[in-house]
Design a protein around this motif. Structure first.
Motif, PDB file in Angstrom:
ATOM      1  N   VAL B 408      35.871  25.648  14.150  1.00 43.32           N
ATOM      2  CA  VAL B 408      37.295  25.697  14.547  1.00 43.32           C
ATOM      3  C   VAL B 408      37.520  26.043  15.934  1.00 43.32           C
ATOM      4  O   VAL B 408      37.310  27.271  16.224  1.00 43.32           O
ATOM      5  CB  VAL B 408      38.119  26.532  13.580  1.00 43.32           C
ATOM      6  N   ILE B 409      38.019  25.331  16.713  1.00 41.20           N
ATOM      7  CA  ILE B 409      38.331  25.745  18.020  1.00 41.20           C
ATOM      8  C   ILE B 409      39.861  26.122  18.292  1.00 41.20           C
ATOM      9  O   ILE B 409      40.601  25.149  18.221  1.00 41.20           O
ATOM     10  CB  ILE B 409      37.971  24.744  18.889  1.00 41.20           C
ATOM     11  N   THR B 410      40.060  27.115  18.633  1.00 41.05           N
ATOM     12  CA  THR B 410      41.467  27.779  18.820  1.00 41.05           C
ATOM     13  C   THR B 410      41.840  27.615  20.484  1.00 41.05           C
ATOM     14  O   THR B 410      41.147  28.152  21.355  1.00 41.05           O
ATOM     15  CB  THR B 410      41.637  29.333  18.506  1.00 41.05           C
ATOM     16  N   ILE B 411      42.714  26.925  20.488  1.00 44.53           N
ATOM     17  CA  ILE B 411      43.545  26.740  21.953  1.00 44.53           C
ATOM     18  C   ILE B 411      45.019  27.077  21.976  1.00 44.53           C
ATOM     19  O   ILE B 411      45.849  27.065  21.205  1.00 44.53           O
ATOM     20  CB  ILE B 411      43.473  25.428  22.318  1.00 44.53           C
ATOM     21  N   GLU B 412      45.315  28.043  23.130  1.00 41.87           N
ATOM     22  CA  GLU B 412      46.559  28.203  23.479  1.00 41.87           C
ATOM     23  C   GLU B 412      47.334  27.189  24.214  1.00 41.87           C
ATOM     24  O   GLU B 412      46.626  26.496  25.021  1.00 41.87           O
ATOM     25  CB  GLU B 412      46.668  29.690  23.561  1.00 41.87           C
ATOM     26  N   GLU B 413      48.727  27.359  24.464  1.00 43.48           N
ATOM     27  CA  GLU B 413      49.423  26.526  25.040  1.00 43.48           C
ATOM     28  C   GLU B 413      48.972  25.190  24.868  1.00 43.48           C
ATOM     29  O   GLU B 413      48.537  24.168  25.844  1.00 43.48           O
ATOM     30  CB  GLU B 413      49.111  26.689  26.856  1.00 43.48           C
ATOM     31  N   ALA B 414      49.080  24.802  23.751  1.00 40.13           N
ATOM     32  CA  ALA B 414      48.244  23.532  23.199  1.00 40.13           C
ATOM     33  C   ALA B 414      48.825  22.167  23.889  1.00 40.13           C
ATOM     34  O   ALA B 414      48.331  21.231  23.918  1.00 40.13           O
ATOM     35  CB  ALA B 414      48.060  23.289  21.772  1.00 40.13           C
ATOM     36  N   HIS B 415      50.266  22.592  23.969  1.00 41.30           N
ATOM     37  CA  HIS B 415      50.652  21.150  24.475  1.00 41.30           C
ATOM     38  C   HIS B 415      50.355  20.922  26.023  1.00 41.30           C
ATOM     39  O   HIS B 415      50.380  19.662  26.550  1.00 41.30           O
ATOM     40  CB  HIS B 415      52.501  21.287  24.463  1.00 41.30           C
ATOM     41  N   LYS B 416      49.673  21.729  26.812  1.00 42.49           N
ATOM     42  CA  LYS B 416      49.206  21.442  27.881  1.00 42.49           C
ATOM     43  C   LYS B 416      47.764  20.608  27.696  1.00 42.49           C
ATOM     44  O   LYS B 416      47.593  19.543  28.581  1.00 42.49           O
ATOM     45  CB  LYS B 416      48.765  22.618  28.608  1.00 42.49           C
ATOM     46  N   PHE B 417      47.256  20.619  26.701  1.00 44.40           N
ATOM     47  CA  PHE B 417      46.118  19.876  26.251  1.00 44.40           C
ATOM     48  C   PHE B 417      46.547  18.559  25.499  1.00 44.40           C
ATOM     49  O   PHE B 417      45.825  17.866  25.753  1.00 44.40           O
ATOM     50  CB  PHE B 417      45.194  20.508  25.316  1.00 44.40           C
ATOM     51  N   LEU B 418      47.675  18.826  24.892  1.00 45.28           N
ATOM     52  CA  LEU B 418      47.793  17.621  24.177  1.00 45.28           C
ATOM     53  C   LEU B 418      49.192  16.717  24.193  1.00 45.28           C
ATOM     54  O   LEU B 418      49.871  16.178  23.371  1.00 45.28           O
ATOM     55  CB  LEU B 418      48.046  18.008  22.608  1.00 45.28           C
ATOM     56  N   ASP B 419      49.929  16.918  25.473  1.00 47.47           N
ATOM     57  CA  ASP B 419      50.727  16.394  26.073  1.00 47.47           C
ATOM     58  C   ASP B 419      50.458  14.768  25.902  1.00 47.47           C
ATOM     59  O   ASP B 419      49.563  14.159  25.858  1.00 47.47           O
ATOM     60  CB  ASP B 419      50.881  16.325  27.573  1.00 47.47           C
ATOM     61  N   PRO B 420      51.781  13.800  25.117  1.00 49.55           N
ATOM     62  CA  PRO B 420      51.613  12.684  24.967  1.00 49.55           C
ATOM     63  C   PRO B 420      50.783  11.682  26.375  1.00 49.55           C
ATOM     64  O   PRO B 420      50.086  11.015  25.904  1.00 49.55           O
ATOM     65  CB  PRO B 420      52.719  11.896  25.060  1.00 49.55           C
TER      66      PRO B 420
END
Lengths: 407, 556, 203
Positions: B408-420
């Motif tokens: 399980v990989i935990t990332i914060e500020e996820a929307h920076k990585f997963l922006d549309p």
């Protein structure tokens, strides 16, 4: 059932005019009457007046007017102070007449009596005594067949007195004065040919009076707003010249025709006051004296029972001679009667109202009695036919109301 | 132990849950309307609480999603009775002419034989509604065991445990959402602790602000234990900033460095938004890579004007783009963890730990504040680790024993990585879409879920959400959850701290929890051997039927 | 032994219908019967039902003599005592039927199958009976909808009378329950409901 008022307006108008004329008429007559009264007011005239009356009788002129007892004709007398204690008895009677259309032939007499212990603060004693008459001897007379209403009325009157006497007698040991009061005249009227057993009845009546006499009761008959003209008759007599006194002349009251006594006395009689005592010169009174004794001769006076500042309201009080002769008693009776009238706005003695109330038979009660009679007849195997006419009457007169919520 | 109907339970235990009211209307999609009984105190109800509707043949487990007031006669609102002057009026009107209502969302059906199933129908009119008891909850959420981990208790039922299924938690990606300051890292730490304690998965945590590894300062300015302190032999701390770590008293197990020569243009693609790298700049990077090989970045940074000229002349590279790219890359100078040449193999180091079942927490130290550093490193490492995972799994040919552990990989500020805009291009988007095909899933922590690509969001199986107040964020979190409309109100009313809604794959039904305390008792529990008995439910379809379909395709 | 006011008949039926009945009383003092009291028409034979009702009207027929006395200014003590003790106050009471006792013994709250008969005696209900009859609220609608009856006043009086027969700690809950029943019946007419509740509300 439909009164056509528009057809009456003219007649009513005319009535007003005529009555006004009549009143004018009356007013002038009052003037004349007062003049004559005043002319004979002095005590000194009493012997003269007695002479004139005696003369009229001797002439067999059919004089039915009054004769002053021994008080000047225009005198007025105040009542005694209201006694602190007294006993007042009053009786009244009512009847259910025989009804050919009823379940059976009967008549009912109902007497109501009230006994007030004046000054005691106690509630009065009351009684209601009904009597049912159905035996042949009551219901039929050989001469006339079924008993008439008038006959029943006569029996009622007599029994009223009998009832009063009973109760009065029983109160003889109570507080004095003892006033026994009855509504209407003491003289027995209505005892004509219609009443075959009038002698019997009269005897009964006098017997009752005897009882009251023995009890030394203050017997009195009370007539409210009487139309009697006995005193006016006297004035008319005095107005005539002695030689002019004839049957014809006395057939009416001449200048004073139609004038009732109370209109004359009402001019000067103050509230609580009474007039002088008079005796009515009638054959019946004569018979009273003759058959029952001088003590039973009936005298009368008028009294004003109105409230202080009101228009005069006169009543005639008849008392037997044994009472009349006791002026102190008369004065006390006067006070008591006034006190009784004073309690009721209609100025009619309270005890007489109550006695009447106790005597009266309501329509529903009469119906109920009929019902009871029907039941007993049926129980005894008698057919209680109600005539069709009666059923019809009952239907129309039916007082049974329906139960309605809120009604 | 099979679920027993309330009545028999009452007979046995002698306790009656208070009746709240009766069902008067509603629908499966909108939720049910309940008219409260006169004696039910409206003030004492709260959204998020569980209630149970006693249907004719089944029990409906529902959550209160709204509370209202109504009257039999509209006139009451216009001329309200003076209940203060006359308390009798209050007693009469209250609950009769003027009454309370609650709106409830059915979550779960419990049949008369004790088995459970998803909600596909509703109770008929006038069925009674009761407060859920602890027993009711416990029967749905069961006890802790090797698979189930307690993360908190429902509001006002402190003695009840809400136990998530950790296996299912790790099967799909997890999202931990909430406004800033609502304790996302706290929640995440508990979830991670669970997976570590139970050995359900190995974690790789990209710890931006030093919230997970070693001592963590909490709100009260006290120091909570980090995961390393709880699980010393199962957690390793890696760091990008050794100085920072040591200053904080951490003895890192490894210092991570990245070589410039290892960075590829693909790694830059993830930084498009953050570094404002245009397409042309990326093209330039690709071109450069082809021409210059592995040291392309070094080359660029050290290139002379002539070098540039030559490049421009012989390629289709845009000059302006190239210089822009250069400027961007120059920012990397600050990053002390970047070395010209590889120093050790960080990826390998991580993989070795992971394969031994040791979770890795990568501290960023001072670089935590540099978003580009965070994204660069997270992206870099993840791509390579996942690649290795793909190779290993494909090579195993289905043999579990050959496969690496669930990661399980935990990332914060996820929307920076997963922006549309970039979701398709980043490895994280790929991982999310792949589900657990390659035994790698994500745990995304974010406060702007609406900024996350919708498709990725739909692949996030379990959502743990603290307070959110932005409409779009709420919509994003609840997207795809059936009957979630009712949960909006609940979500918006959570406490700012220590309350969250858990919904999705890892729980049988959405639940509002008071988060478990992260205290001495917790520490002890993490160290303590397992006390709970095995999974309770066994009748009927068992736990599987609770969760419904195996072929979970996401919420969407 | 003192007799209770509910041991003796207070009057007898004068007229009766399914909706209620009139009671003629030969009571001299209007002491015992009161507005809002529960009464019972007792049949004289076993084959008919006792009818329960609420007393909603007491009136004294117009009595000319009493009027005369009232107008006169000096009424002697004996006259006053005569009025109080002897004058048969023609008292008529109206009763709204609310139910009856079925042959089986239970109280039913529909209109009685047969109205009482003339001259059936009427009794005030004693405390136990009131408690029993008032324990169910089925009669509320009947009372509130009766034509030309002061429904709210009547119901409020009846309920307060009924509450008095209960132990003190049960009175308030009883009135609250009754109030709620009324609220559900009069939900559409708040003015009426409010009026009724204010009449009922315990001090």
């Amino acid at each position: 059932m439909t009164l056509e008022f528009h057809k009456l307006t003219a007649q009513v108008d005319q009535m007003g005019e005529v009555l006004a004329d009549q009143q004018e008429d009356i007013d002038s007559k009052i003037e004349i009457a007062l003049q004559i009264l005043e002319a004979h007011a002095d005590e000194a005239f009493l012997p003269y007046i007695h002479e004139r009356v005696q003369d009229a009788i001797d002439r067999d002129a059919g004089y039915r007017g009054a004769r002053p007892l021994d008080e000047p004709v225009m005198n007025v007398y105040a009542p005694a102070p209201l006694p602190e204690s007294a006993t007042v008895v009053a009786t009244d009677g009512s009847q259910i007449n025989p009804d050919a259309h009823g379940p059976a032939l009967y008549y009912l007499l109902n007497f109501g009596t009230i006994v007030v212990h004046h000054g005691s603060g106690e509630p009065p004693a009351i009684a209601s005594d009904p009597y049912l008459f159905y035996e042949k001897e009551y219901m039929f007379t050989e001469e006339r067949g079924t008993i008439s209403t008038a006959h029943v009325a006569a029996r009622r009157t007599v029994n009223e007195m009998a009832s009063l006497a009973e109760y009065g007698w029983h109160q003889r040991g109570e507080a004095r004065p003892l006033l026994t009061l009855i509504d209407g005249p003491l003289l027995l009227f209505g005892m004509g040919a219609e009443v075959p057993d009038r002698d019997q009845l009269r005897k009964q009546y006098f017997g009752a009076m005897d009882l009251l006499y023995d009890a030394k009761a203050g017997l009195a008959g009370y007539t409210d707003r009487p139309r009697s003209r006995y005193a006016v008759g006297l004035l008319h007599l005095l107005d005539l010249q002695q030689e002019d006194v004839t049957r014809a002349a006395l057939a009416n009251d001449g200048r004073l025709e139609g004038l009732p006594d109370i209109q004359v006395f009402g001019q000067f009689l103050r509230p609580t006051q009474r007039t002088a005592l008079f005796v009515q010169m009638s054959p019946i009174n004569k018979a009273f004296r003759g058959q029952a004794g001088a003590s039973h001769e009936i005298a009368f006076f008028y009294m004003n029972v109105a409230n202080g500042d009101r228009r005069p309201h006169l009543a005639r009080v008849e008392v037997p001679m044994w009472v009349a002769e006791d002026r102190a008693l008369v004065a006390e009776l006067q006070a008591l009667i006034y006190h009784q009238c004073h309690q009721v706005a209609s100025r009619y003695p309270y005890v007489l109202t109550r006695a009447h109330e106790l005597a009266i038979v309501k329509h529903e009660e009469a119906q109920q009695l009929n019902m009871m009679i029907r039941v007993t007849l049926t129980r005894h195997g008698l057919a209680a036919e109600q005539s069709e006419k009666q059923s019809g009457k009952d239907a129309v007169a039916g007082a049974r109301a329906r139960f309605e919520v809120g009604a | 132990m099979a679920y027993q109907p309330v009545d028999e339970l009452d007979d046995y235990f002698g306790v009656r849950a208070p009746r709240l009211g009766v069902v008067t209307g509603g629908s499966l999609s909108r939720g049910l309307d309940v008219r409260l009984d006169p004696h039910t105190a409206v003030e004492e109800l709260a959204v998020g609480r569980y209630v149970v509707v006693h249907g004719a043949q089944r029990r409906f487990f529902c959550m209160i999603t709204d509370i209202g007031l109504d009257a039999t006669n509209a006139g009451i609102a216009q001329t309200p009775p003076d209940v203060h002057a006359n308390p009798y009026l209050a007693d009469v009107y209250g609950g009769t002419t003027a009454f309370g209502t609650v709106h409830i969302a059915p979550m779960l059906i419990i049949k008369s034989d004790g088995s459970v199933e998803p909600v596909r129908t509703i109770p008929p009119h006038f069925r009674e509604v009761y407060t859920a008891t602890e027993r009711d909850i416990n029967d749905v959420f069961g006890d802790e065991d090797e698979r189930h981990f307690n993360i908190g208790a429902p509001i006002e039922l402190e003695d009840t445990q809400i136990n998530v299924d950790l296996v299912r938690l790790c099967e799909r990606s997890v999202g931990v959402f909430g406004k800033s300051g609502t304790g996302k890292s706290y929640l995440t730490r508990i979830l991670l602790a669970g997976t570590i304690a139970r050995g359900t998965a190995v974690n790789l945590v990209f710890d931006m602000h030093n919230d997970y590894g070693w001592e963590v300062f909490n709100e009260q300015r006290e120091r909570d234990k980090g995961l390393k302190q709880l699980f010393s032999d199962r957690v390793a701390i890696f760091t990008l900033d050794d100085d920072s770590s040591r200053r904080r008293g951490v003895r890192p197990d490894y210092v991570v460095t990245l070589a410039y020569s290892d960075i590829q243009p693909e790694d830059l693609a993830a930084l498009r938004q953050t570094l404002d790298i245009s397409d042309t700049m990326l093209d330039a990077a690709y071109t450069l890579r082809r021409r210059q090989g592995r040291d392309w970045i070094q080359w660029l940074l050290n290139a002379t004007n002539d070098d540039v000229e030559e490049l421009l002349a012989h390629t289709s590279v845009n000059g302006a783009s190239l210089s822009a790219l250069t400027r961007r890359l120059e920012r990397f100078h600050r990053f002390g963890f970047l070395t010209p040449q590889p120093v050790g193999d960080s990826v390998q180091a991580i993989l070795e730990h992971i394969e031994r079942g040791i979770s890795v927490i990568l501290e960023f130290g001072r670089y935590g504040n540099a978003l580009e550093a965070y994204i660069l490193v997270a992206n870099y490492l993840t791509r390579r680790i996942r690649q290795r995972y793909v190779e290993r799994i494909e090579a195993s040919l289905g043999d579990e024993a050959q496969q690496p552990p669930q990661l399980v990989i935990t990332i914060e500020e996820a929307h920076k990585f997963l922006d549309p805009l970039i979701a398709r291009q980043t490895i994280f988007g790929t991982i999310a879409r792949e589900l657990r095909k390659y035994k790698v899933t994500l745990l995304v922590v974010d406060q702007r879920p609406s900024a996350i690509d919708e498709e990725v969001m739909s692949q996030i199986g379990t959502r743990v959400t603290a307070l959110l107040d932005n409409e779009r964020d709420i919509t994003a979190v609840l997207m795809g959850v059936s009957g979630a409309g009712g949960l909006r109100e609940v979500l918006a009313r959570l406490d700012t701290r220590q309350q969250a809604i858990v919904l999705g794959h890892a729980v049988p039904m959405p639940v509002v929890i008071q988060t478990r305390a992260y205290d001495e008792a917790f520490y002890a529990a993490m160290g303590a051997p397992l006390k709970g008995r095995s999974v309770r439910k066994s009748s009927g379809g068992g736990s599987e039927s609770l969760y419904g379909d195996e072929g979970f395709e996401g919420f969407g | 032994m003192a007799e209770e006011i509910w041991d003796e008949a207070i009057g007898h039926v004068l007229r009766a219908g399914t909706a209620g009945f009139s009671v003629g009383a030969r009571v001299n003092q209007i002491g015992a019967p009161a507005f809002g009291m529960f009464v019972r028409a007792q049949p004289r034979t076993d084959d008919r039902e006792a009818v329960y009702g609420l007393l909603y009207d007491i009136h004294i027929d117009d009595d000319p003599l009493v009027r005369q006395l009232v107008l006169a200014d000096a009424v002697s003590e004996e006259t006053i005592r005569d009025q109080r003790y002897h004058r048969i106050v023609p008292l008529e009471m109206s009763v709204l039927a609310i139910g009856y006792r079925h042959i089986s013994g239970e109280v039913r709250y529909t209109l009685p199958p047969r109205p009482p008969l003339s001259l059936d005696p009427i009794y005030l209900c004693g405390p136990d009976e009131v408690r029993e009859v008032a324990s169910r609220f089925n009669y509320f609608r009947l009372v509130l909808n009766a034509a030309q009856v002061p429904g709210e006043q009547l119901l409020a009086s009846a309920l307060l009378n009924a509450a008095d027969t209960l132990p003190e700690d049960e009175r308030y809950p009883f009135l609250v329950q009754a109030g709620r029943e009324a609220a559900s019946l009069l939900g559409g007419d708040l003015t009426r409901l409010d009026y009724l509740l204010k009449l009922i509300s315990p001090a």
